[in-house]
Design an enzyme around this catalytic site. Structure first.
Site, mmCIF file in Angstrom:
data_model
loop_
_atom_site.group_PDB
_atom_site.id
_atom_site.type_symbol
_atom_site.label_atom_id
_atom_site.label_comp_id
_atom_site.label_asym_id
_atom_site.label_seq_id
_atom_site.Cartn_x
_atom_site.Cartn_y
_atom_site.Cartn_z
ATOM 1 N N ARG A 203 50.190 68.859 44.425
ATOM 2 C CA ARG A 203 49.479 68.113 43.372
ATOM 3 C C ARG A 203 48.704 69.107 42.510
ATOM 4 O O ARG A 203 47.958 69.944 43.016
ATOM 5 C CB ARG A 203 48.526 67.099 43.989
ATOM 6 C CG ARG A 203 47.654 66.401 42.935
ATOM 7 C CD ARG A 203 46.729 65.357 43.548
ATOM 8 N NE ARG A 203 47.466 64.116 43.823
ATOM 9 C CZ ARG A 203 47.448 63.487 44.994
ATOM 10 N NH1 ARG A 203 46.747 63.983 46.000
ATOM 11 N NH2 ARG A 203 48.135 62.377 45.153
ATOM 12 N N GLN A 213 46.694 79.889 34.757
ATOM 13 C CA GLN A 213 46.757 80.784 35.910
ATOM 14 C C GLN A 213 48.167 81.344 36.072
ATOM 15 O O GLN A 213 48.360 82.540 36.304
ATOM 16 C CB GLN A 213 46.336 80.025 37.169
ATOM 17 C CG GLN A 213 46.641 80.714 38.479
ATOM 18 C CD GLN A 213 45.791 81.949 38.708
ATOM 19 O OE1 GLN A 213 44.798 82.169 38.005
ATOM 20 N NE2 GLN A 213 46.161 82.754 39.665
ATOM 21 N N GLU A 279 48.608 83.094 43.620
ATOM 22 C CA GLU A 279 49.470 84.251 43.374
ATOM 23 C C GLU A 279 50.840 83.869 42.848
ATOM 24 O O GLU A 279 51.608 84.741 42.451
ATOM 25 C CB GLU A 279 49.655 85.048 44.670
ATOM 26 C CG GLU A 279 48.365 85.645 45.202
ATOM 27 C CD GLU A 279 48.591 86.403 46.505
ATOM 28 O OE1 GLU A 279 49.680 86.258 47.088
ATOM 29 O OE2 GLU A 279 47.672 87.110 46.922
#
Lengths: 312, 330
Positions: A203, A213, A279
């Site tokens: 989600r 990001q 990441e």
């Protein structure tokens, strides 16, 4: 003068290896006394009473100092971060767990430690204060008493769900990276032309933030693939490109249109349904660029960064 | 950082007298290299800094056969000049491919000519071996991490690169530098301003200490010439050249009637390639001629492991530029 290239003997090496080096606790002066500190076992409240008689009676104890008899210290003026914390042992307030509440001074460290564990401190812990009425308030003990409870406990348990029940394998975030590059066949110049990241992050709580990001990680992947390299000088071991004039990271001109697509469904393994998008923006980007270079040139470059000289 | 005295003279004569009379004095113009070397790297330590930024040496004027560019004209100002854009467009391209807008707004043309090398071994005072900094100490770059280094005019004594973009078309155009010294003024062709290092890399140019660049005369190209500046680098902006080529051609009836060619990113000094120009002039554009010109441009390279790739890269860049100017090739 330079010491480059010449090995330097550590002057404290033999002392430490042979155990001959003195440590602070080895240092002794004539008539030296030792202190042990007594710390608060509550996080907030007031000291109602400290019984130091038993501690003072321990053999070798010279003094027990508490807020009742400690010298009064001025408080440093406020700095950029506000008032500094108050000096210790100035009054009966407890502001944090582990705060110093007494100092025991004795002839030996052992005597000081023994005395520090002797005696009794009676304190009143912090109180629950109703909003809007800071004068009122009751302690946890009072709350329990008012509700006729001796104690209040809450038990819970959690077992990792069975993937078969969930219909979903446990996993972290994962992504597919699509990259298009253009390589100048004569001059070896590489241009990353287009990048698409398809991410299953569970989600997504804040799509704009998550997208940014992933874009940031993707730009980092361009650097990893075709720019960034820490070069060690073979003769000295020093970093030979330790400035941003010499160590390249992508600039805007190197960054193409980047698209980010979120797929997948909320993770049933976690209460919030998230997998995380930390990441994952970086992971795989350099590999996708290297694959695109292979597809464009037929040359499999196996060391990063992929640079012009490798493609000539 | 060593403390220094700061002086702002009223005119060029006073500035020249101040620096000429003090071996530990240095000029300060845009400061984009000078302040790095003084304050960050600590390898240039003048006791007196003579700030020339307010001297009236700024601006571009048209002369009979070209432009006279004041030494304190900024890179950005010169790039914005209409005559530069129309008549020597490869100078404008070289300017705008250099540095960043912020730096170009500060950096001066005179300073650009005398910028110091970017060799990290030169700029790191803890490195002992640097013949440019400490004559006779050796060259750490020859045996070290060399990539942004020179292959032409280089030797085991020094492979430090002259990293200017602007100087590449300027040596092709045969610009002339106006100097003012304590004993008067003189002019030096830019091609003769620089000294190929040989065994004395500390000697970089023919200026006496205290001689001040006041202006640069730049001839214009013929109106019918085509010119371009191609800069090859790892990154697409804000990086020094691995290889760059400035070239201009005049074609008459399918024959190259005139040629200008110089290279950057490869030389210890901005590298004019007259032999390549000779190959081109009188020839018809074609792959063989371009390849011959490229070979003539890169003669007797001195390479180390990290710079060997620059030989083929420079040759191919020369060919690419000639293809672009003649609209031939792939």
């Amino acid at each position: 003068m330079t010491r480059l290239g010449a090995p330097v003997d550590r002057m404290d090496g033999p002392l430490k290896v042979t155990g001959a080096a003195p440590y602070p606790s080895d240092v002794a002066y004539p008539d030296m006394a030792y202190a042990a500190l007594v710390r608060s076992t509550i996080a907030a409240g007031r000291i109602l009473e400290i019984d130091v008689d038993a501690a003072r009676a321990v053999d070798g104890v010279q003094a027990v100092i508490t807020h009742l008899d400690a010298p009064r210290l001025g408080r440093a003026p406020a700095g950029a971060l506000g008032l500094p914390p108050p000096a210790p042992l100035q009054d009966n307030r407890i502001l944090h767990y582990g705060q110093y509440v007494a100092v025991v001074v004795a002839d030996t460290p052992q005597q000081a430690n023994e005395a520090a564990h002797t005696g009794r401190i009676r304190s009143r812990s912090g109180r629950e204060r109703p909003a809007g009425d800071p004068g009122a308030g009751e302690s946890y003990v009072e709350i329990l008493a008012r509700n006729g409870l001796a104690e209040l406990t809450a038990d819970g348990e959690s077992t990792p769900p069975d993937p078969a029940e969930l219909g979903m394998a446990p996993s972290g975030a994962f992504a597919a990276k699509f990259v298009e590059v253009r390589v100048d066949r004569d001059l070896g110049r590489i241009r990353v032309a287009r990048m698409v990241s398809v991410v299953d992050g569970g989600r997504i709580l804040n799509e704009k933030l998550a997208r940014s990001q992933v874009i940031g990680g993707t730009v980092g992947g361009i650097g990893q693939a075709i720019f960034e390299e820490t070069i060690a000088d073979a003769g000295t071991g020093r970093i030979a490109n330790a400035t941003f004039g010499d160590y390249l990271v992508p600039v805007n001109a190197d960054v193409p249109d980047i698209d980010v697509v979120f797929v997948g469904e909320p993770d049933r393994m976690t209460p919030t349904g998230t997998k995380g998008v930390g990441e994952i923006g970086l992971a795989g980007t350099a590999a996708a660029i290297a694959n695109a270079v292979y597809h464009a040139t037929g040359r499999r470059i196996r060391s990063l960064p992929i640079t012009i000289d490798q493609l000539l | 950082m060593r403390p220094f005295a700061y002086t702002r003279p009223r005119d060029a004569a006073e500035a020249v007298a101040l620096v000429s009379g003090d071996p530990d004095a240095a000029y300060l113009a845009g400061g984009t290299t000078q302040l790095d070397l003084m304050l960050k790297d600590g390898i240039v330590e003048p006791r007196r800094v003579v700030d020339i930024t307010r001297l009236p040496l700024r601006g571009v004027v048209r002369t009979d056969d070209g432009l006279r560019i004041g030494a304190l004209t900024t890179m950005e100002e010169l790039a914005a000049d209409a005559v530069v854009a129309q008549r020597i467009p490869f100078v404008r391209e070289a300017l705008l491919f250099g540095a960043s807008t912020q730096l170009r707004n500060m950096a001066t043309i005179g300073g650009n000519l005398l910028q110091r090398t970017r060799c990290r071994y030169f700029r790191d005072p803890t490195v002992a071996a640097c013949n440019k900094r400490a004559p006779g100490s050796g060259c750490a770059a020859v045996h070290g991490a060399a990539r942004m280094h020179a292959i032409l005019g280089a030797s085991e004594h020094c492979i430090a690169l002259h990293a200017s973009d602007l100087c590449v078309p300027l040596v092709a155009l045969d610009a002339t530098v106006h100097l003012q010294g304590p004993d008067g003024q003189r002019q030096v062709p830019l091609r003769q301003l620089y000294v190929v290092p040989g065994d004395r890399p500390d000697i970089e140019h023919v200026l006496e200490h205290g001689e001040l660049i006041t202006a640069i005369d730049v001839p214009l190209l013929p109106a019918e010439a085509q010119s371009t500046y191609l800069k090859i680098r790892d990154r697409w902006s804000y990086e020094f050249a691995l290889v760059s080529v400035a070239a201009a051609l005049v074609l008459e009836d399918g024959v190259i009637a005139d040629a200008w060619l110089a290279l950057g990113g490869v030389g210890t000094v901005p590298w004019w390639a007259p032999d390549a120009e000779q190959v081109l002039v009188g020839s018809r554009p074609g792959a063989d001629v371009f390849a011959a010109a490229a070979r003539a441009a890169i003669t007797d390279p001195f390479t180390v492991e990290g710079t060997a790739f620059k030989v083929p890269l420079a040759e191919r860049t020369v060919v690419r530029v000639l293809e672009q100017l003649t609209e031939t090739g792939a």
